[in-house]
Design a protein around this motif. Structure first.
Motif, short mmCIF file in Angstrom:
data_model
loop_
_atom_site.label_atom_id
_atom_site.label_comp_id
_atom_site.label_asym_id
_atom_site.label_seq_id
_atom_site.Cartn_x
_atom_site.Cartn_y
_atom_site.Cartn_z
N PHE A 344 0.80 -1.17 -0.07
CA PHE A 344 0.01 -0.03 0.08
C PHE A 344 0.82 1.23 -0.03
N CYS A 345 0.74 2.30 -0.67
CA CYS A 345 1.30 3.43 -1.02
C CYS A 345 1.96 4.08 0.06
N LEU A 346 3.26 4.09 0.55
CA LEU A 346 3.76 4.84 1.67
C LEU A 346 3.42 6.35 1.63
N GLY A 347 3.28 7.02 0.63
CA GLY A 347 2.97 8.45 0.60
C GLY A 347 1.59 8.87 0.32
N ASN A 348 0.54 7.81 0.61
CA ASN A 348 -0.69 8.27 -0.07
C ASN A 348 -1.20 9.58 0.89
N HIS A 349 -0.79 9.64 2.18
CA HIS A 349 -1.16 10.98 2.87
C HIS A 349 -0.63 12.17 2.09
N LEU A 350 0.47 11.99 1.87
CA LEU A 350 1.14 13.12 1.17
C LEU A 350 0.40 13.48 -0.05
N ALA A 351 0.41 12.54 -0.99
CA ALA A 351 -0.41 12.75 -2.20
C ALA A 351 -1.76 13.42 -2.14
N LYS A 352 -2.53 12.82 -1.27
CA LYS A 352 -3.89 13.36 -1.03
C LYS A 352 -3.88 14.93 -0.41
N LEU A 353 -3.01 14.92 0.50
CA LEU A 353 -2.64 16.37 0.83
C LEU A 353 -2.26 17.57 -0.32
N GLU A 354 -1.46 16.98 -1.05
CA GLU A 354 -1.01 17.94 -2.13
C GLU A 354 -2.22 18.16 -3.16
N LEU A 355 -2.97 17.15 -3.58
CA LEU A 355 -4.08 17.41 -4.39
C LEU A 355 -5.14 18.19 -3.94
N ARG A 356 -5.60 17.74 -2.52
CA ARG A 356 -6.55 18.59 -1.87
C ARG A 356 -6.25 20.30 -1.93
N ILE A 357 -5.04 20.49 -1.52
CA ILE A 357 -4.66 22.04 -1.55
C ILE A 357 -4.59 22.69 -2.81
N LEU A 358 -3.83 21.86 -3.64
CA LEU A 358 -3.84 22.24 -5.03
C LEU A 358 -5.32 22.63 -5.74
N PHE A 359 -6.22 21.85 -5.65
CA PHE A 359 -7.48 22.17 -6.12
C PHE A 359 -8.39 23.17 -5.31
N GLU A 360 -8.01 23.03 -4.10
CA GLU A 360 -8.69 24.24 -3.20
C GLU A 360 -8.27 25.41 -3.44
#
Length: 394
Positions: A344-360
């Motif tokens: 399971f992706c080690l960086g999943n929390h980081l990726a979702k954080l980046e995507l959330r902030i970018l699209f917000e």
């Protein structure tokens, strides 16, 4: 229906073959796919999860996790990478690396990521390429922050990642050898970084990973080099392509963009829906370790087994209206970061954080962004990526 799930030209033209995948889910969910060698194509959600969670039955180590066949000397080297290991060795390595990806460590990056997004969006106006001006720089800046590397190194990281992932795309590297050359350059870079931190420790992930854990264990030199290689590729490519693919999804579903603009807080669920919809990593390979039955098919020991996340993430037995892009989807048990289990992706929390902030931030600052040209897709059956997405901002 003619089935060819690995034709790179098909992916370059239209992306994942969703019509074929839907037919397979309905008619032949574990399907013998002709090739050299042939392989079992696993397309239903539950079967993909089963394969992912049973490393003892479906190995990443025997013939690696990547689709292409490699020479034995290359396989031996790649087996040192966490991606291509099974427990218990994978468990030991992951425990060492996890120290740099705790929720606290990732949470501390939120304001920094917000600043990066604002800085990127300050610089873009008029007609620009969303991939190179927004989607690609964001994870590269974050990786530089994680590594404690100079921000000016981001262009090198971008180039290396493109050459390794795009080895079958003439825009990046027209031979696998050039991709291997990029990997060697990353090894050398990681060695240099490690030497600097050993001489002058800092408060960054590199220093943390080079120090012994509570049991006195450390990453060996080649283990550290291969971890940096994995971070440069996985930490860059997945977020970059989820961001660019997500922006394209909004252009193709303007009602969803209007929802986000009206309520930017939806960016939290939108991040997961973008990963489900895009499935930045299309497939991974496993090798059967024993004669067994999967989806009613008799699989032999050493058979090649390939799981298709792009298919599983649209399985309507799990996702109501799975072919609908819905940024408010909740629950959303997508497997865009893998189907669970050891990998399971080690960086999943980081990726979702980046995507959330970018699209917000995009929805708040550039509500009228629109597509101004045709996208160009990566020639790859592994990464569902865009090379170019012309947009107009302002």
């Amino acid at each position: 229906m003619h089935i060819d799930l690995v034709d790179r030209d098909l992916y370059a033209t239209a992306g994942p073959p969703h019509a074929q995948l839907a037919w397979l889910r309905a008619n032949s969910p574990v399907h013998w796919h002709e090739g050299d060698p042939g392989f079992w194509a696993v397309t239903r959600y539950d079967d993909v999860v089963h394969v992912s969670r049973h490393s003892e039955l479906f190995s990443s180590h025997r013939r690696l996790a990547l689709f292409d066949e490699l020479e034995e000397d290359q396989i031996a080297l790649q087996r040192l990478m966490m991606l291509n290991q099974d427990p218990p060795e994978h468990t030991r390595r992951r425990a060492l690396v996890n120290r740099g990806f705790t929720p606290r460590t990732i949470g501390a990056l939120e304001q920094h990521i917000r600043d990066i997004c604002d800085d990127l969006l300050d610089k873009v106006t008029g007609e620009v390429d969303f991939v190179t001006e927004v989607a690609a720089p964001l994870p590269l800046y974050v990786i530089c922050e994680l590594l404690g590397a100079p921000v000016e190194d981001r262009d090198k990281l971008f180039n290396w990642s493109n050459r390794m992932i795009g080895a079958q795309d003439p825009d990046f590297a027209d031979t696998p050898e050039k991709g291997s050359g990029a990997a060697m350059e990353v090894y050398a870079y990681a060695n240099q970084l490690a030497a600097q931190r050993k001489a002058n420790p800092r408060n960054d992930i590199v220093t943390r990973l080079l120090q012994p854990n509570e049991n006195g264990e450390t990453l060996a030199e080649d283990e550290f080099d291969l971890f940096v290689l994995l971070l440069v590729v996985a930490g860059n490519e997945t977020t970059r392509n989820a961001a660019s693919g997500g922006m394209l999804a909004f252009f193709e579903h303007p009602d969803q963009w209007d929802r986000l603009v009206a309520d930017p807080a939806l960016a939290k669920t939108a991040a997961d829906e973008i990963v489900r919809w895009v499935s930045p990593v299309n497939l991974f390979r496993r090798t059967s370790t024993a004669d067994q039955v999967l989806g009613g098919q008799e699989i032999k020991a050493d058979d090649k087994v390939v799981v298709f996340y792009a298919s599983a993430n649209r399985d309507t037995s799990v996702f109501q209206d799975g072919d609908v892009f819905d940024i408010g989807r909740d629950p959303n048990p997508h497997i865009g970061f893998g189907g669970g289990g050891a990998h399971f992706c080690l960086g999943n929390h980081l990726a979702k954080l980046e995507l959330r902030i970018l699209f917000e931030q995009l929805a708040r600052r550039h509500p009228h962004i629109h597509q101004s040209g045709a996208p160009r897709r990566l020639r790859s059956n592994f990464i569902n990526g865009l090379k170019e997405l012309p947009v107009t901002i302002g």
